[in-house]
Design a protein around this motif. Structure first.
Motif, PDB file in Angstrom:
ATOM      1  N   THR A  50      74.159  89.903  66.535  1.00 32.60           N
ATOM      2  CA  THR A  50      74.926  88.696  66.244  1.00 32.60           C
ATOM      3  C   THR A  50      74.056  87.435  66.169  1.00 32.60           C
ATOM      4  O   THR A  50      74.086  86.731  65.151  1.00 32.60           O
ATOM      5  N   PRO A  51      73.265  87.119  67.194  1.00 25.93           N
ATOM      6  CA  PRO A  51      72.433  85.906  67.076  1.00 25.93           C
ATOM      7  C   PRO A  51      71.376  86.013  65.977  1.00 25.93           C
ATOM      8  O   PRO A  51      71.070  85.023  65.310  1.00 25.93           O
ATOM      9  N   LEU A  52      70.834  87.214  65.763  1.00 24.28           N
ATOM     10  CA  LEU A  52      69.841  87.373  64.696  1.00 24.28           C
ATOM     11  C   LEU A  52      70.467  87.132  63.329  1.00 24.28           C
ATOM     12  O   LEU A  52      69.865  86.495  62.455  1.00 24.28           O
ATOM     13  N   ALA A  53      71.695  87.642  63.127  1.00 20.21           N
ATOM     14  CA  ALA A  53      72.364  87.444  61.843  1.00 20.21           C
ATOM     15  C   ALA A  53      72.684  85.971  61.612  1.00 20.21           C
ATOM     16  O   ALA A  53      72.541  85.453  60.494  1.00 20.21           O
ATOM     17  N   ILE A  54      73.113  85.292  62.676  1.00 19.08           N
ATOM     18  CA  ILE A  54      73.422  83.864  62.544  1.00 19.08           C
ATOM     19  C   ILE A  54      72.169  83.067  62.200  1.00 19.08           C
ATOM     20  O   ILE A  54      72.179  82.220  61.295  1.00 19.08           O
ATOM     21  N   MET A  55      71.077  83.359  62.923  1.00 20.30           N
ATOM     22  CA  MET A  55      69.823  82.651  62.653  1.00 20.30           C
ATOM     23  C   MET A  55      69.313  82.943  61.242  1.00 20.30           C
ATOM     24  O   MET A  55      68.856  82.039  60.535  1.00 20.30           O
ATOM     25  N   GLN A  56      69.398  84.193  60.836  1.00 18.42           N
ATOM     26  CA  GLN A  56      68.942  84.555  59.496  1.00 18.42           C
ATOM     27  C   GLN A  56      69.753  83.834  58.418  1.00 18.42           C
ATOM     28  O   GLN A  56      69.199  83.294  57.463  1.00 18.42           O
ATOM     29  N   GLY A  57      71.093  83.805  58.582  1.00 20.30           N
ATOM     30  CA  GLY A  57      71.934  83.140  57.602  1.00 20.30           C
ATOM     31  C   GLY A  57      71.659  81.656  57.511  1.00 20.30           C
ATOM     32  O   GLY A  57      71.602  81.089  56.398  1.00 20.30           O
ATOM     33  N   ARG A  77      70.187  82.304  73.356  1.00 22.24           N
ATOM     34  CA  ARG A  77      71.013  83.478  73.622  1.00 22.24           C
ATOM     35  C   ARG A  77      70.172  84.746  73.597  1.00 22.24           C
ATOM     36  O   ARG A  77      70.302  85.616  74.463  1.00 22.24           O
ATOM     37  N   LEU A  78      69.303  84.862  72.601  1.00 17.16           N
ATOM     38  CA  LEU A  78      68.392  86.008  72.547  1.00 17.16           C
ATOM     39  C   LEU A  78      67.481  86.033  73.763  1.00 17.16           C
ATOM     40  O   LEU A  78      67.193  87.088  74.331  1.00 17.16           O
ATOM     41  N   ALA A 138      65.768  88.239  78.971  1.00 16.83           N
ATOM     42  CA  ALA A 138      65.556  87.960  80.387  1.00 16.83           C
ATOM     43  C   ALA A 138      66.380  88.888  81.267  1.00 16.83           C
ATOM     44  O   ALA A 138      65.900  89.373  82.300  1.00 16.83           O
ATOM     45  N   ASN A 139      67.632  89.153  80.855  1.00 19.84           N
ATOM     46  CA  ASN A 139      68.479  90.060  81.639  1.00 19.84           C
ATOM     47  C   ASN A 139      67.935  91.479  81.638  1.00 19.84           C
ATOM     48  O   ASN A 139      67.971  92.169  82.666  1.00 19.84           O
ATOM     49  N   VAL A 140      67.450  91.918  80.493  1.00 21.52           N
ATOM     50  CA  VAL A 140      66.847  93.256  80.434  1.00 21.52           C
ATOM     51  C   VAL A 140      65.593  93.313  81.298  1.00 21.52           C
ATOM     52  O   VAL A 140      65.343  94.297  82.003  1.00 21.52           O
ATOM     53  N   GLU A 141      64.803  92.258  81.276  1.00 29.29           N
ATOM     54  CA  GLU A 141      63.608  92.202  82.124  1.00 29.29           C
ATOM     55  C   GLU A 141      63.991  92.234  83.601  1.00 29.29           C
ATOM     56  O   GLU A 141      63.328  92.893  84.408  1.00 29.29           O
ATOM     57  N   ASP A 142      65.067  91.513  83.957  1.00 25.95           N
ATOM     58  CA  ASP A 142      65.533  91.543  85.348  1.00 25.95           C
ATOM     59  C   ASP A 142      65.920  92.955  85.763  1.00 25.95           C
ATOM     60  O   ASP A 142      65.648  93.385  86.893  1.00 25.95           O
ATOM     61  N   LEU A 143      66.571  93.677  84.854  1.00 24.62           N
ATOM     62  CA  LEU A 143      66.971  95.053  85.160  1.00 24.62           C
ATOM     63  C   LEU A 143      65.748  95.936  85.361  1.00 24.62           C
ATOM     64  O   LEU A 143      65.693  96.745  86.293  1.00 24.62           O
ATOM     65  N   VAL A 144      64.739  95.787  84.490  1.00 23.47           N
ATOM     66  CA  VAL A 144      63.510  96.578  84.616  1.00 23.47           C
ATOM     67  C   VAL A 144      62.809  96.253  85.932  1.00 23.47           C
ATOM     68  O   VAL A 144      62.336  97.150  86.643  1.00 23.47           O
TER      69      VAL A 144
END
Length: 282
Positions: free
Chosen positions: A75-82, A108-109, A114-120
């Motif tokens: 979602t954020p990538l598509a918005i930024m690309q558009g 947002r990205l 950051a959340n994935v890094e926190d999980l790792v």
């Protein structure tokens, strides 16, 4: 003849179990065993069917997790690309509001990463966690104080119940992270005018911490899934807060449980052992 009959009665269910296990190993998680007796083999068949049902649910949840993660990134990538393509084509003006929108999607990205890094990091904590013994009450009071401003806006009152003799053995930074995540969820669960209780007691050779709120509560069907990665019921967030909490509690060798009633509130209970090297595999 009797030996042949008894042998077939014994080997028949075992053969069905073997065929079902082979079917599941090939990816058919819908395989179940028909139970026609009430002996030990029937008990084994019941266990097999429960295992197959659990695998089926986990597989469905894994697919949902992958879809949620892909959606969060897409979602954020598509918005930024558009927006960028529109700016290059001259269809979108190079204005401050557009740049602010791009920055918001970029942030947002960054939060997702950051959340994935926190999980790792939470998963890796079991290998490098350094525990010390310290009083629990000041930690609970600092968490309540930290959320007082946010709670004040929603008219939430915080209460701490913990004796001066209650001590906990753990990593202060990681325990703070556990409590922040749990209290954040409690604040989100309360619309306005609720209460959040932080309590700590010595219990079963360790320390027990309860976070109790008077929020919306959790549906019974969601309770077994709330600690799964990327599982979420609300539209906001990534569904990583509680999985991170579970990983950190596991790293301390402790346990976490939840009791909840829709419309009445929830209680998250964290138990941490006094002894070290009691890591529980998730």
């Amino acid at each position: 003849m009797l030996s042949v009959i008894f042998a077939r009665r014994l080997t028949g269910p075992i053969s069905r179990l073997a065929r079902a296990a082979d079917s599941i190993s090939q990816g058919n998680l819908y395989e179940r065993i028909e139970i026609t007796s009430s002996d030990e083999l029937a008990t084994l068949s019941h266990s097999f069917n429960r295992m197959a049902s659990a695998l089926e649910k986990q597989n469905a949840l894994r697919k949902k997790i992958n879809a949620n993660f892909a959606h969060e990134m897409r979602t954020p990538l598509a918005i930024m690309q558009g927006q960028l393509e529109g700016m290059l084509d001259g269809l979108i003006p190079n204005e401050r509001r557009v740049l602010e929108s791009l920055l918001e999607e970029n942030l947002r990205l960054a939060r997702i990463v950051a959340n994935v890094e926190d999980l790792v990091q939470a998963e890796a904590s079991a290998l490098s966690l350094k525990r010390i013994r310290f009083p629990l009450k000041p930690l609970l009071e600092s968490i309540a104080q930290r959320f007082s401003a946010v709670g004040g806006k929603k008219k939430i009152s915080f209460t701490v119940e913990c004796g001066d003799d209650a001590w906990v053995k753990g990593n202060p930074e990681r325990l703070t992270q556990i409590l922040i995540n749990l209290v954040t969820n409690s604040v989100k669960a309360i619309d306005t005018g609720g209460t959040i209780l932080l309590s700590g007691t010595a219990d079963r050779g360790g320390c027990r911490i309860d976070i109790t709120d008077t929020g919306r509560g959790i549906a019974e069907a969601d309770l077994p899934l709330i600690f799964e990665r990327f599982y979420r019921k609300e539209s906001d967030g990534l569904g990583l807060g509680l999985p991170i909490v579970r990983e950190l509690v596991d790293a301390h060798g402790g346990t976490i449980e939840v009791a909840s009633r829709p419309g009445k509130g929830s209680t998250f209970t964290v138990w941490l052992p006094e002894q070290e090297n009691l890591h529980n595999s998730p």
